[in-house]
Design a protein around this motif. Structure first.
Motif, PDB file in Angstrom:
ATOM      1  N   PRO A 145       0.817  -1.219   0.000  1.00  0.00           N
ATOM      2  CA  PRO A 145       0.000   0.000   0.000  1.00  0.00           C
ATOM      3  C   PRO A 145       0.849   1.267   0.000  1.00  0.00           C
ATOM      4  O   PRO A 145       0.575   2.205  -0.753  1.00  0.00           O
ATOM      5  CB  PRO A 145      -0.803  -0.114   1.299  1.00  0.00           C
ATOM      6  N   GLN A 186      -4.920  14.010   8.503  1.00  0.00           N
ATOM      7  CA  GLN A 186      -6.218  13.404   8.767  1.00  0.00           C
ATOM      8  C   GLN A 186      -7.336  14.342   8.310  1.00  0.00           C
ATOM      9  O   GLN A 186      -8.334  13.907   7.748  1.00  0.00           O
ATOM     10  CB  GLN A 186      -6.363  13.078  10.251  1.00  0.00           C
ATOM     11  N   GLN A 226      -7.546  14.332   4.558  1.00  0.00           N
ATOM     12  CA  GLN A 226      -8.004  13.064   4.011  1.00  0.00           C
ATOM     13  C   GLN A 226      -9.502  13.097   3.696  1.00  0.00           C
ATOM     14  O   GLN A 226      -9.954  12.462   2.755  1.00  0.00           O
ATOM     15  CB  GLN A 226      -7.665  11.962   5.014  1.00  0.00           C
ATOM     16  N   VAL A 254      -1.599   7.483   9.719  1.00  0.00           N
ATOM     17  CA  VAL A 254      -2.596   8.053   8.821  1.00  0.00           C
ATOM     18  C   VAL A 254      -2.247   7.711   7.381  1.00  0.00           C
ATOM     19  O   VAL A 254      -3.109   7.319   6.594  1.00  0.00           O
ATOM     20  CB  VAL A 254      -2.691   9.584   8.997  1.00  0.00           C
ATOM     21  N   ILE A 262      -4.409   5.734   4.739  1.00  0.00           N
ATOM     22  CA  ILE A 262      -4.809   6.320   3.463  1.00  0.00           C
ATOM     23  C   ILE A 262      -4.333   5.447   2.311  1.00  0.00           C
ATOM     24  O   ILE A 262      -4.990   5.336   1.284  1.00  0.00           O
ATOM     25  CB  ILE A 262      -4.227   7.751   3.338  1.00  0.00           C
ATOM     26  N   TRP A 320      -4.488   2.494   1.801  1.00  0.00           N
ATOM     27  CA  TRP A 320      -5.399   1.427   1.371  1.00  0.00           C
ATOM     28  C   TRP A 320      -6.445   1.925   0.371  1.00  0.00           C
ATOM     29  O   TRP A 320      -7.076   1.127  -0.313  1.00  0.00           O
ATOM     30  CB  TRP A 320      -6.107   0.786   2.571  1.00  0.00           C
ATOM     31  N   ILE A 321      -6.611   3.252   0.303  1.00  0.00           N
ATOM     32  CA  ILE A 321      -7.680   3.776  -0.553  1.00  0.00           C
ATOM     33  C   ILE A 321      -7.494   3.421  -2.028  1.00  0.00           C
ATOM     34  O   ILE A 321      -8.425   2.935  -2.656  1.00  0.00           O
ATOM     35  CB  ILE A 321      -7.857   5.299  -0.307  1.00  0.00           C
ATOM     36  N   PHE A 344     -14.424   1.811   3.293  1.00  0.00           N
ATOM     37  CA  PHE A 344     -15.397   2.423   4.194  1.00  0.00           C
ATOM     38  C   PHE A 344     -16.366   1.375   4.726  1.00  0.00           C
ATOM     39  O   PHE A 344     -17.586   1.497   4.614  1.00  0.00           O
ATOM     40  CB  PHE A 344     -16.155   3.570   3.501  1.00  0.00           C
ATOM     41  N   PHE A 392      -9.932   5.912  17.386  1.00  0.00           N
ATOM     42  CA  PHE A 392     -10.973   6.663  16.688  1.00  0.00           C
ATOM     43  C   PHE A 392     -10.508   7.075  15.296  1.00  0.00           C
ATOM     44  O   PHE A 392     -11.297   7.520  14.477  1.00  0.00           O
ATOM     45  CB  PHE A 392     -11.413   7.893  17.480  1.00  0.00           C
ATOM     46  N   ILE A 393      -9.214   6.905  15.023  1.00  0.00           N
ATOM     47  CA  ILE A 393      -8.679   7.396  13.762  1.00  0.00           C
ATOM     48  C   ILE A 393      -8.898   6.387  12.639  1.00  0.00           C
ATOM     49  O   ILE A 393      -9.428   6.731  11.588  1.00  0.00           O
ATOM     50  CB  ILE A 393      -7.189   7.721  13.906  1.00  0.00           C
ATOM     51  N   SER A 437     -12.443   6.314  11.663  1.00  0.00           N
ATOM     52  CA  SER A 437     -12.966   7.406  10.853  1.00  0.00           C
ATOM     53  C   SER A 437     -12.329   7.461   9.473  1.00  0.00           C
ATOM     54  O   SER A 437     -12.995   7.870   8.520  1.00  0.00           O
ATOM     55  CB  SER A 437     -12.864   8.744  11.581  1.00  0.00           C
ATOM     56  N   VAL A 438     -11.067   7.042   9.333  1.00  0.00           N
ATOM     57  CA  VAL A 438     -10.444   7.089   8.004  1.00  0.00           C
ATOM     58  C   VAL A 438     -10.940   5.945   7.118  1.00  0.00           C
ATOM     59  O   VAL A 438     -11.304   6.157   5.965  1.00  0.00           O
ATOM     60  CB  VAL A 438      -8.902   7.054   8.111  1.00  0.00           C
TER      61      VAL A 438
END
Lengths: 279, 287
Positions: free
Chosen positions: A27, A229, A232, B120, B124, B126-127, B155, B229-230, B233-234
């Motif tokens: 990734p 964050q 993002q 973070v 990200i 993985w998107i 998501f 929580f990160i 939410s990401v």
């Protein structure tokens, strides 16, 4: 174990390990690649040309948020936390070579701090500064919040170091008339220098990338992970990958320098025996 | 130790800075969280010193709380199981399948390096894999396995768990590897001489001796996932409940006291889980 593990097992285990490494790195490699998209490129493959467009965008005035301010704060915070972690863990490690009342409690506090959900620590520090009427800042509450995360690592590394430390070097120094300060400066520090560098690595990178404990403790301005964050959720261009590539690059640079320093010092120690007292 | 008295005084001075940092930035804040959880609050006055219990009543009377905890426990359990299996396998490979120490060191280092980079960014990253037009969907479609992009990849609960495993398996590998590296190889030789199969050695010799490492790794994974929580939410896209995220949401509305009450409950549950794990193992012996 070797003789019973036949070649097929071994090949299978290697395959699993390589798959795991791919899982870890693929990734990150992807976003590095995608950050070099051409100007028409999007967030996914296929690549539409190759350019530095998105890096240029990062430096441009229209870039989102205060990326450079965030970068400066994160870097400054990382350096302060790194220096404090090395010094405080080192002298705490020295303390643990003697018996003292409360040593067990202090150790459990450190371990508790390590495993405490970060959001709770962050909330507590935020509420504390709020109640005391002190403005939260990255260099005050922020540094404190990060130290609750880096110091336990530092202390545990010092334990491992001093568990393996040969005290006869110090006795020899004392017999030669060295003062306690000289013993530490010219005997202990040179011998454990690689580990101190390791603690510095922990201190800097853990702080530089830390997000959860920063969230309430940093005040009105963002650090780089917080900025990332925030970006993002509302960035739809590869500019976020460019930022990711830059900050990952910096992390890797720090790791590389640390490992190099580690290797050089080890080599020097092996070549010269101990370089204690040579300055 | 003729100089034991002054030497002990020196130890206190040396332990003072670290103790001071923990006192000011850890113990005091945690106590404050407990105190603040009994405070009152209003829209423009986020902290009103008082002794009220409705913050807790709200926490315990809301069905959302129970749903959120159920979801968090579920994530915790799945992540724990996956990171344990993967972490144990990789640690076992590093400790027992690699003959030379340099190879061992290099392979270990390869596993640890991603840990030093931003969480973070690792999330990200993985998107482009999981998204609607991501690599996995492109591959599946061009292979003709699916006709349209799979929406559940990103998501979703799947993405969150994938993120956790990606981020935190290392916390299992390191302590388990550490425990395995201390196993006296002659024990394994002895088991082998007694005719034990590889699987029997793994189950009856390696696994019991690795328990402390497993416990330490588990404490990390459990504590992190409970408070996260990160990642949620990401990679969860706003639909996944998590106790850390609900605290974070209350904080973003400047509702310190209810957030604190939530945090105290989270704290209590995390501590209970950790005590249960510590009963299995004496951590101090492992250092």
């Amino acid at each position: 174990m070797r003789s019973t593990e036949g070649p097929p097992y071994k090949a299978l285990m290697w395959a699993i390990f390589i798959l795991f490494v791919l899982f870890l790195y693929a990734p990150i490699a992807t976003i590095v690649l995608l950050s070099f998209q051409g100007p028409e490129g999007g967030l996914t493959f296929p690549m539409r040309g190759v350019s530095l467009h998105w890096f240029a965008e990062l430096f441009g005035p229209q870039s989102i948020g205060d990326i450079w301010g965030a970068f400066r704060r994160s870097f400054g915070l990382g350096v302060i936390v790194m220096i404090s972690t090395v010094i405080i863990s080192f002298i705490a490690g020295l303390a643990y070579r003697r018996r003292f009342i409360g040593s067990t409690v202090l150790l459990y506090v450190a371990i508790a701090s390590l495993v405490m959900p970060s959001v709770v620590v962050s909330l507590g520090i935020g509420a504390g500064f709020e109640l005391a009427g002190i403005q939260r800042h990255w260099y005050s509450s922020g540094v404190g919040a990060h130290l609750t995360w880096t110091l336990p690592f530092g202390l545990l590394i010092m334990f491992a170091v001093f568990n393996r430390f040969d005290r006869s070097f110090e006795e020899a120094a004392r017999d030669q008339g060295a003062s306690p300060w000289q013993t530490i400066r010219f005997v202990v520090v040179p011998i454990i220098l690689p580990s101190l560098i390791g603690i510095a690595l922990f201190g800097f990178t853990l702080s530089y990338d830390e997000l959860a404990r920063s969230s309430q403790a940093i005040g009105a301005v963002n650090t780089l992970p917080l900025e990332l964050q925030a970006m993002q959720t509302n960035t739809t261009t590869p500019v976020i990958y460019a930022l990711g590539t830059l900050t990952t690059g910096l992390s890797f640079l720090v790791i590389g320098i640390t490992i190099a320093a580690f290797v050089i010092i080890r080599r020097r120690q092996q070549r010269h025996g101990s370089d204690a007292g040579k300055a | 130790m003729a100089r034991s008295l002054p030497s002990r005084a020196v130890a206190y001075f040396q332990a003072l800075p670290i103790a001071a940092v923990f006192a000011v930035f850890f113990i005091l804040p945690i106590c404050l969280v407990v105190v603040v959880s009994f405070f009152d609050y209003q829209t423009y006055d986020i902290l009103i010193p008082d002794f009220v219990t409705f913050n807790y009543e709200d926490v315990f009377s809301s069905p959302t709380t129970y749903r959120t905890y159920a979801a968090t426990f579920k994530f915790c359990l799945i992540t724990w199981a996956l990171t344990l299996v993967i972490g144990f396998t990789i640690a076992h490979f590093l400790a027992f399948y690699l003959k030379s120490v340099p190879t061992q060191l290099v392979c270990f280092l390869i596993c640890t390096i991603p840990f030093w980079t931003s969480n973070v960014i690792r999330m990200i990253s993985w998107i482009p894999f999981l998204g609607r037009n991501g690599l996995i969907n492109q591959a599946l479609m061009s292979l003709g396995i699916v006709d349209e992009p799979q929406e559940w990849l990103l998501f979703s609960e799947f993405a969150v768990i994938l993120g956790y495993v990606h981020l935190y398996t290392l916390f299992m590998i390191v302590p388990i590897f550490n425990s395995m590296a201390r196993i006296d190889k002659s024990l394994i030789e002895a088991a082998k001489d007694q005719g034990a199969s590889s699987l029997q050695i793994l189950w009856n010799v390696v696994l019991p001796l690795t328990k402390p490492g497993i416990a330490i790794g588990s404490i990390f994974v459990v504590a992190i996932v409970m408070g996260d929580f990160i990642t949620v939410s990401v990679l969860g896209g706003g639909q996944i409940p998590s106790i850390g995220k609900s605290i974070q949401t209350e904080l973003s509305y400047l509702q310190f006291p209810p957030a604190a009450a939530n945090a105290v409950v989270l704290l209590g549950i995390t501590i209970l889980m950790i005590i249960a794990l510590i009963r299995i193992v004496d951590i101090r012996k492992e250092l």
